[in-house]
Design an enzyme around this catalytic site. Structure first.
Site, PDB file in Angstrom:
ATOM      1  N   HIS A  64      14.671   8.113   1.367  1.00 51.30           N
ATOM      2  CA  HIS A  64      14.108   7.973   2.708  1.00 51.30           C
ATOM      3  C   HIS A  64      14.612   6.719   3.415  1.00 51.30           C
ATOM      4  CE1 HIS A  64      10.544  10.639   1.209  1.00 51.30           C
ATOM      5  NE2 HIS A  64      11.641  11.329   1.433  1.00 51.30           N
ATOM      6  N   ASN A  92      10.855   5.085  -1.834  1.00 50.46           N
ATOM      7  CA  ASN A  92      10.384   3.819  -1.288  1.00 50.46           C
ATOM      8  C   ASN A  92      11.423   3.162  -0.388  1.00 50.46           C
ATOM      9  OD1 ASN A  92       8.093   4.271  -2.797  1.00 50.46           O
ATOM     10  ND2 ASN A  92       8.798   3.038  -4.517  1.00 50.46           N
ATOM     11  N   ASP A 143      11.128  -0.234   0.310  1.00 49.01           N
ATOM     12  CA  ASP A 143      10.895  -1.672   0.150  1.00 49.01           C
ATOM     13  C   ASP A 143      12.055  -2.432  -0.505  1.00 49.01           C
ATOM     14  OD1 ASP A 143      10.602  -1.059  -2.658  1.00 49.01           O
ATOM     15  OD2 ASP A 143       8.498  -0.578  -2.288  1.00 49.01           O
ATOM     16  N   PRO A 189       0.831  -1.204   0.000  1.00 49.11           N
ATOM     17  CA  PRO A 189       0.000   0.000   0.000  1.00 49.11           C
ATOM     18  C   PRO A 189       0.861   1.247   0.000  1.00 49.11           C
ATOM     19  CG  PRO A 189       0.042  -0.976   2.195  1.00 49.11           C
ATOM     20  CD  PRO A 189       0.752  -1.940   1.278  1.00 49.11           C
ATOM     21  N   ASP A 190       0.369   2.295  -0.663  1.00 51.19           N
ATOM     22  CA  ASP A 190       1.102   3.552  -0.571  1.00 51.19           C
ATOM     23  C   ASP A 190       0.728   4.238   0.744  1.00 51.19           C
ATOM     24  OD1 ASP A 190      -1.345   4.770  -0.920  1.00 51.19           O
ATOM     25  OD2 ASP A 190      -0.942   5.504  -2.930  1.00 51.19           O
ATOM     26  N   PHE A 191       1.176   5.456   0.928  1.00 48.97           N
ATOM     27  CA  PHE A 191       0.975   6.099   2.221  1.00 48.97           C
ATOM     28  C   PHE A 191      -0.159   7.122   2.225  1.00 48.97           C
ATOM     29  CE2 PHE A 191       5.268   4.489   2.243  1.00 48.97           C
ATOM     30  CZ  PHE A 191       5.357   3.902   3.491  1.00 48.97           C
ATOM     31  N   ARG A 192      -0.340   7.831   1.121  1.00 47.47           N
ATOM     32  CA  ARG A 192      -1.217   9.000   1.163  1.00 47.47           C
ATOM     33  C   ARG A 192      -2.484   8.925   0.324  1.00 47.47           C
ATOM     34  NH1 ARG A 192       3.811  10.706   2.273  1.00 47.47           N
ATOM     35  NH2 ARG A 192       4.009  12.201   3.966  1.00 47.47           N
TER      36      ARG A 192
END
Length: 400
Positions: A151, A132, A134, A58-61
């Site tokens: 990040h 990302n 991941d 899932p993305d964050f926003r």
């Protein structure tokens, strides 16, 4: 010379897309032509969570499906607290559940990740800057020298107390058991604050040194691809302005983002020539995988992309003994739901534990309030104290 509409006259040359008229709005075909004609040899990519959603992450926003939106209903100081160091130290269970769900090895790279690998193999990838965590870019085979994880990522981890560095495989067994991981080094054993945190950039932490040391790479870029990002987080979102003014920029996203606010603005994408200059920005509103597969068709690279993806997934299957690679993409939405549910359950448990602990403290405080201790430690109840059992002015303290 400009026309009455404010756009350049037809005689003005188009310095970004030489095969177009200055008033033409370029599209994906024109980007492909730049690459085929050898005019885009140093391609820079800025990537966000949208390139990994088809892998099941899932993305964050995103409203409704994003991680933060789904955590907003829980007893968190704010949804982003799951990536806050203070909250991690106070209630670590939620983050380590998220870490278990997102840990490297749980997901396969998408066609988008393998497209970046293909650019690298053809000597065209100038750099891949990703928001990302991941590590799917690494798993797809993008080399470290071309990769900037803006990040941070799960690739390494570090003890918050002593600073000892761990490889992701060192702590993977505990992560997969859903345990809170603490350092066992000298001086750290049995200390609750000796948490081993993957080197993801939490809110309030500084970005990796590599982010700043490589920023000048954008000055020599001749095609910028911005994909799968809301461009809402700085300083990552400022990188798109570091390319030369003659550099074409391609946005691949589900919605248009980062546009200029008015015609005189120099900050943002200008897809329609509002500033009166030949258009250098191209917008492709589509899923990342679909857009890059279309671009590969235009370039004649489709077979190569499929081969790289097939070989990559086959190698990953051989490594973990599974045979599910071809089913990854169709199950993406279901996997995203599983991740969100697991993290939400962890936040629920953490909230319940915090609530139970708070109630226990309240009950204990009530019990303490009903008992007075004099200076010698003898027990006296409140009734006796109120009746003058303690001498006037005597210091009465409750001790836990």
């Amino acid at each position: 010379m400009a026309t009455s509409s404010g756009k350049p006259a037809a005689s003005t040359s188009h310095r970004v897309f030489p095969h177009l008229k200055p008033t033409d709005e370029p599209n994906l075909d024109d980007v492909a032509r730049l690459i085929k004609d050898g005019k885009a040899k140093r391609i820079m990519v800025m990537a966000g969570a949208g390139i990994s959603t088809s892998a099941g992450i899932p993305d964050f926003r995103s409203p409704g499906t994003g991680l933060y939106d789904n955590l907003a209903k829980y007893d968190l100081p704010y949804p982003e607290a799951i990536f806050d160091v203070d909250y991690l130290e106070e209630r670590p269970e939620a983050f380590y559940t998220l870490a278990k769900e997102l840990y490297p090895g749980n997901f396969r790279p998408t066609p988008s990740h393998y497209f970046f690998r293909l650019l690298q193999d053809k000597g065209l990838l100038h750099g891949l800057w990703t928001q990302n965590i991941d590590t799917l870019e690494r798993i797809a085979g993008v080399e470290d020298e071309r990769l900037v994880e803006a990040h941070g990522s799960f690739a390494t981890a570090k003890c918050l107390r002593c600073g000892k560095v761990y490889d992701k495989d060192d702590i993977k067994p505990q992560i997969m058991l859903g345990e809170v991981v603490r350092c066992q080094g000298q001086g750290c054993k049995k200390r609750k604050d000796a948490l081993i945190k993957p080197e993801i950039v939490f809110f309030g932490e500084g970005l990796p040194d590599k982010f700043f040391s490589r920023m000048n790479d954008f000055a020599s870029c001749d095609l910028l691809i911005v994909v799968g990002t809301s461009l809402s987080v700085g300083p990552f979102n400022s990188l798109m302005h570091r390319v030369p003014s003659s550099c074409p920029r391609l946005l691949v996203n589900l919605e248009s983002v980062g546009e200029i606010e008015h015609a005189r603005s120099t900050v943002g994408f200008d897809f329609e020539g509002a500033n009166g200059k030949p258009i250098r920005d191209v917008r492709k509103l589509a899923k990342a995988d679909d857009a890059f597969e279309e671009l590969c068709e235009l370039l004649g690279w489709s077979a190569e992309l499929q081969r790289i993806r097939r070989e990559g997934w086959r190698a990953l299957d051989a490594a973990d003994g599974s045979n599910t690679a071809e089913q990854v993409e169709p199950q993406a939405e279901e996997r995203q739901t599983e991740v969100l549910e697991a993290v939400e359950a962890a936040v629920d448990r953490s909230s319940e534990q915090a609530s139970t602990s708070s109630k226990e403290v309240d009950e204990l405080a009530k019990g303490v309030a009903s008992v007075e201790l004099d200076r010698t430690g003898d027990r006296k109840d409140n009734t006796a104290a109120s009746e003058g059992a303690a001498a006037p002015g005597e210091d009465k303290k409750a001790a836990l």
